[in-house]
Design a protein around this motif. Structure first.
Motif, PDB file in Angstrom:
ATOM      1  N   ARG A 170      64.819   3.423  10.712  1.00  0.00           N
ATOM      2  CA  ARG A 170      65.147   3.064   9.415  1.00  0.00           C
ATOM      3  C   ARG A 170      63.880   2.489   8.745  1.00  0.00           C
ATOM      4  NH1 ARG A 170      70.798   1.995  10.491  1.00  0.00           N
ATOM      5  NH2 ARG A 170      71.552   3.869  11.711  1.00  0.00           N
ATOM      6  N   LEU A 171      63.649   3.207   7.467  1.00  0.00           N
ATOM      7  CA  LEU A 171      62.412   2.567   7.062  1.00  0.00           C
ATOM      8  C   LEU A 171      62.772   1.820   5.699  1.00  0.00           C
ATOM      9  CD1 LEU A 171      60.526   5.916   6.850  1.00  0.00           C
ATOM     10  CD2 LEU A 171      60.199   3.983   8.437  1.00  0.00           C
ATOM     11  N   TYR A 172      63.664   0.513   6.140  1.00  0.00           N
ATOM     12  CA  TYR A 172      64.090  -0.335   4.924  1.00  0.00           C
ATOM     13  C   TYR A 172      62.919  -1.061   4.279  1.00  0.00           C
ATOM     14  CZ  TYR A 172      68.880  -0.072   7.011  1.00  0.00           C
ATOM     15  OH  TYR A 172      70.121   0.295   7.434  1.00  0.00           O
ATOM     16  N   ASP A 173      63.061  -1.555   3.048  1.00  0.00           N
ATOM     17  CA  ASP A 173      62.072  -2.194   2.159  1.00  0.00           C
ATOM     18  C   ASP A 173      61.777  -3.621   2.904  1.00  0.00           C
ATOM     19  OD1 ASP A 173      61.223  -4.025   0.387  1.00  0.00           O
ATOM     20  OD2 ASP A 173      61.684  -2.866  -1.163  1.00  0.00           O
ATOM     21  N   GLU A 174      60.858  -3.757   3.571  1.00  0.00           N
ATOM     22  CA  GLU A 174      60.562  -4.811   4.435  1.00  0.00           C
ATOM     23  C   GLU A 174      60.623  -6.390   3.464  1.00  0.00           C
ATOM     24  OE1 GLU A 174      60.602  -5.270   7.652  1.00  0.00           O
ATOM     25  OE2 GLU A 174      61.248  -3.291   7.639  1.00  0.00           O
ATOM     26  N   GLN A 175      60.136  -5.977   2.089  1.00  0.00           N
ATOM     27  CA  GLN A 175      60.219  -7.345   1.255  1.00  0.00           C
ATOM     28  C   GLN A 175      61.651  -7.816   1.089  1.00  0.00           C
ATOM     29  OE1 GLN A 175      57.503  -9.195  -0.057  1.00  0.00           O
ATOM     30  NE2 GLN A 175      59.095 -10.482  -0.277  1.00  0.00           N
ATOM     31  N   MET A 176      62.343  -6.806   0.783  1.00  0.00           N
ATOM     32  CA  MET A 176      63.977  -7.087   0.654  1.00  0.00           C
ATOM     33  C   MET A 176      64.694  -7.559   1.886  1.00  0.00           C
ATOM     34  SD  MET A 176      66.876  -4.656  -0.961  1.00  0.00           S
ATOM     35  CE  MET A 176      66.138  -4.202  -2.513  1.00  0.00           C
TER      36      MET A 176
ATOM     37  N   SER B   3      65.448  11.819   3.491  1.00  0.00           N
ATOM     38  CA  SER B   3      65.439  10.691   2.353  1.00  0.00           C
ATOM     39  C   SER B   3      66.349   9.859   2.254  1.00  0.00           C
ATOM     40  CB  SER B   3      65.520  11.890   0.908  1.00  0.00           C
ATOM     41  OG  SER B   3      64.406  12.934   1.118  1.00  0.00           O
ATOM     42  N   GLY B   4      66.056   8.887   1.336  1.00  0.00           N
ATOM     43  CA  GLY B   4      67.105   7.859   1.214  1.00  0.00           C
ATOM     44  C   GLY B   4      68.071   8.076   0.153  1.00  0.00           C
ATOM     45  N   THR B   5      68.992   7.070   0.072  1.00  0.00           N
ATOM     46  CA  THR B   5      70.020   7.479  -1.024  1.00  0.00           C
ATOM     47  C   THR B   5      70.094   6.044  -1.746  1.00  0.00           C
ATOM     48  OG1 THR B   5      72.123   6.786   0.126  1.00  0.00           O
ATOM     49  CG2 THR B   5      71.271   8.939   0.147  1.00  0.00           C
ATOM     50  N   MET B   6      71.048   5.891  -2.845  1.00  0.00           N
ATOM     51  CA  MET B   6      71.329   4.581  -3.498  1.00  0.00           C
ATOM     52  C   MET B   6      71.776   3.512  -2.503  1.00  0.00           C
ATOM     53  SD  MET B   6      73.618   3.916  -6.726  1.00  0.00           S
ATOM     54  CE  MET B   6      75.190   4.283  -5.742  1.00  0.00           C
ATOM     55  N   HIS B   7      72.546   4.114  -1.265  1.00  0.00           N
ATOM     56  CA  HIS B   7      73.102   3.110  -0.491  1.00  0.00           C
ATOM     57  C   HIS B   7      72.182   2.923   0.984  1.00  0.00           C
ATOM     58  CE1 HIS B   7      76.582   2.688  -2.856  1.00  0.00           C
ATOM     59  NE2 HIS B   7      76.712   4.016  -2.844  1.00  0.00           N
ATOM     60  N   SER B   8      71.416   3.997   1.044  1.00  0.00           N
ATOM     61  CA  SER B   8      70.639   3.776   2.379  1.00  0.00           C
ATOM     62  C   SER B   8      69.280   4.284   2.369  1.00  0.00           C
ATOM     63  CB  SER B   8      71.178   4.850   3.209  1.00  0.00           C
ATOM     64  OG  SER B   8      71.053   6.211   2.614  1.00  0.00           O
ATOM     65  N   PRO B   9      68.314   3.615   3.369  1.00  0.00           N
ATOM     66  CA  PRO B   9      66.833   3.726   3.296  1.00  0.00           C
ATOM     67  C   PRO B   9      66.537   5.293   3.820  1.00  0.00           C
ATOM     68  CG  PRO B   9      67.451   2.788   5.339  1.00  0.00           C
ATOM     69  CD  PRO B   9      68.837   3.094   4.441  1.00  0.00           C
ATOM     70  N   PRO B  10      65.245   5.693   3.528  1.00  0.00           N
ATOM     71  CA  PRO B  10      64.534   6.789   4.044  1.00  0.00           C
ATOM     72  C   PRO B  10      64.605   6.750   5.353  1.00  0.00           C
ATOM     73  CG  PRO B  10      63.051   5.877   2.777  1.00  0.00           C
ATOM     74  CD  PRO B  10      64.303   5.160   2.576  1.00  0.00           C
ATOM     75  N   GLY B  11      64.370   7.584   6.282  1.00  0.00           N
ATOM     76  CA  GLY B  11      63.868   7.354   7.640  1.00  0.00           C
ATOM     77  C   GLY B  11      63.582   8.566   8.502  1.00  0.00           C
ATOM     78  N   VAL B  12      63.347   8.561   9.688  1.00  0.00           N
ATOM     79  CA  VAL B  12      63.029   9.621  10.672  1.00  0.00           C
ATOM     80  C   VAL B  12      63.945   9.871  11.661  1.00  0.00           C
ATOM     81  CG1 VAL B  12      61.221  10.954  11.841  1.00  0.00           C
ATOM     82  CG2 VAL B  12      60.605   9.174   9.922  1.00  0.00           C
ATOM     83  N   ARG B  13      64.424  10.862  12.120  1.00  0.00           N
ATOM     84  CA  ARG B  13      65.334  11.172  13.229  1.00  0.00           C
ATOM     85  C   ARG B  13      64.436  11.690  14.505  1.00  0.00           C
ATOM     86  NH1 ARG B  13      68.994  12.706   9.254  1.00  0.00           N
ATOM     87  NH2 ARG B  13      68.227  15.101   9.622  1.00  0.00           N
ATOM     88  N   HIS B  14      64.204  11.283  15.478  1.00  0.00           N
ATOM     89  CA  HIS B  14      63.335  11.364  16.746  1.00  0.00           C
ATOM     90  C   HIS B  14      64.401  11.903  17.590  1.00  0.00           C
ATOM     91  CE1 HIS B  14      60.062   9.478  14.679  1.00  0.00           C
ATOM     92  NE2 HIS B  14      60.865   8.549  14.323  1.00  0.00           N
ATOM     93  N   ARG B  15      64.293  12.986  18.287  1.00  0.00           N
ATOM     94  CA  ARG B  15      65.126  13.579  19.228  1.00  0.00           C
ATOM     95  C   ARG B  15      64.557  14.161  20.551  1.00  0.00           C
ATOM     96  NH1 ARG B  15      70.078  15.778  19.782  1.00  0.00           N
ATOM     97  NH2 ARG B  15      70.956  15.602  17.798  1.00  0.00           N
TER      98      ARG B  15
END
Length: 251
Positions: free
Chosen positions: A143-149, A122-134
């Motif tokens: 990293r699933l950043y807001d692409e519009q931002m 999950s994301g936080t106030m300071h970071s985006p949500p994402g997926v760790r692939h190992r």
């Protein structure tokens, strides 16, 4: 099955859960913070021969035929790309941290002879949500950043990578992994700090820079991206990671 040669890098002990503290970049923050594994979770793999260092980090096209990717025998972290090298140290292709994570995952699934295990976070106030692939000791942090931002705030550069990478073992599925100098997870800190490019005078929010690249933000502002290493409590290299930004301070 690939045949590898045992190297000098020390094994990382134990299997621990990898926790990622995500990149910090919010309004008013003085500097971004790169994702940080709280503990190495290597797979006790033997250390194969290090990738041959020295090639340029200039991106080249991802090869289409799987046969080309099957030539890969080593991974080298650079500030802007992950280099995929053959047994002689020549760059087969590079994967830019600004490219689509799905493309990198597809290529690495060929290199590692299978898909990764994946875990959403999950994301936080300071970071985006994402997926760790190992894959073994290799982690691709999508990293699933807001692409519009990203577009509105002119953040389409390495401060907001579409993925980052971590080496928390000397090898992933028998593929050796290192910095361009040959620094691997499990090496002694004395060895790492003696390598050219190791610069404890440069400030990053986590780790120590070992390979720095001057870049420009979309607005023309000068910036520096780097590969970092982190020291363990035992005086060894806990992990190698990229990209991280050289900063003036951290939130």
């Amino acid at each position: 099955m690939r045949t590898v040669t045992a190297g000098a890098a020390r094994r990382l002990g134990g299997v621990a859960a990898l926790a990622i503290v995500m990149l910090v970049l919010v309004a008013g923050c003085s500097a971004p913070r790169q994702a940080t594994p709280e503990a190495g979770s290597g797979t006790n793999e033997p250390s194969p021969t290090r990738p041959v260092p020295g090639a340029s980090s200039t991106p080249v096209p991802v090869p289409g035929p799987e046969a080309e990717l099957e030539r890969v025998r080593g991974l080298v972290a650079r500030p802007d790309v992950l280099e995929l090298r053959d047994g002689d140290g020549a760059v087969v292709t590079t994967l830019s941290y600004m490219s689509a994570a799905g493309e990198a995952i597809a290529a690495l699934s060929v290199v590692f002879d299978g898909p990764p295990s994946s875990e959403e976070y999950s994301g936080t106030m300071h970071s985006p949500p994402g997926v760790r692939h190992r894959w073994g000791g290799f982690v691709l942090d999508e990293r699933l950043y807001d692409e519009q931002m990203r577009s509105d705030k002119e953040l389409d550069y390495l401060v907001w990578p579409r993925f980052a990478i971590f080496f928390d073992a000397p090898a992933g599925n028998d593929i050796p992994m290192s910095s361009v100098q040959g620094i691997q997870a499990g090496d002694s800190w004395e060895f790492a700090s003696a390598q050219p490019g190791f610069d404890s005078e440069l400030f990053t929010c986590v780790g120590t820079p070992v390979d720095v690249l001057d870049i420009s933000a979309p607005d023309g502002t000068a910036a520096q991206a780097t590969v970092i290493v982190l020291e363990s409590d035992e005086g060894s290299v806990r992990w190698v990671a990229a990209p991280e930004m050289v900063a003036d301070g951290c939130a």
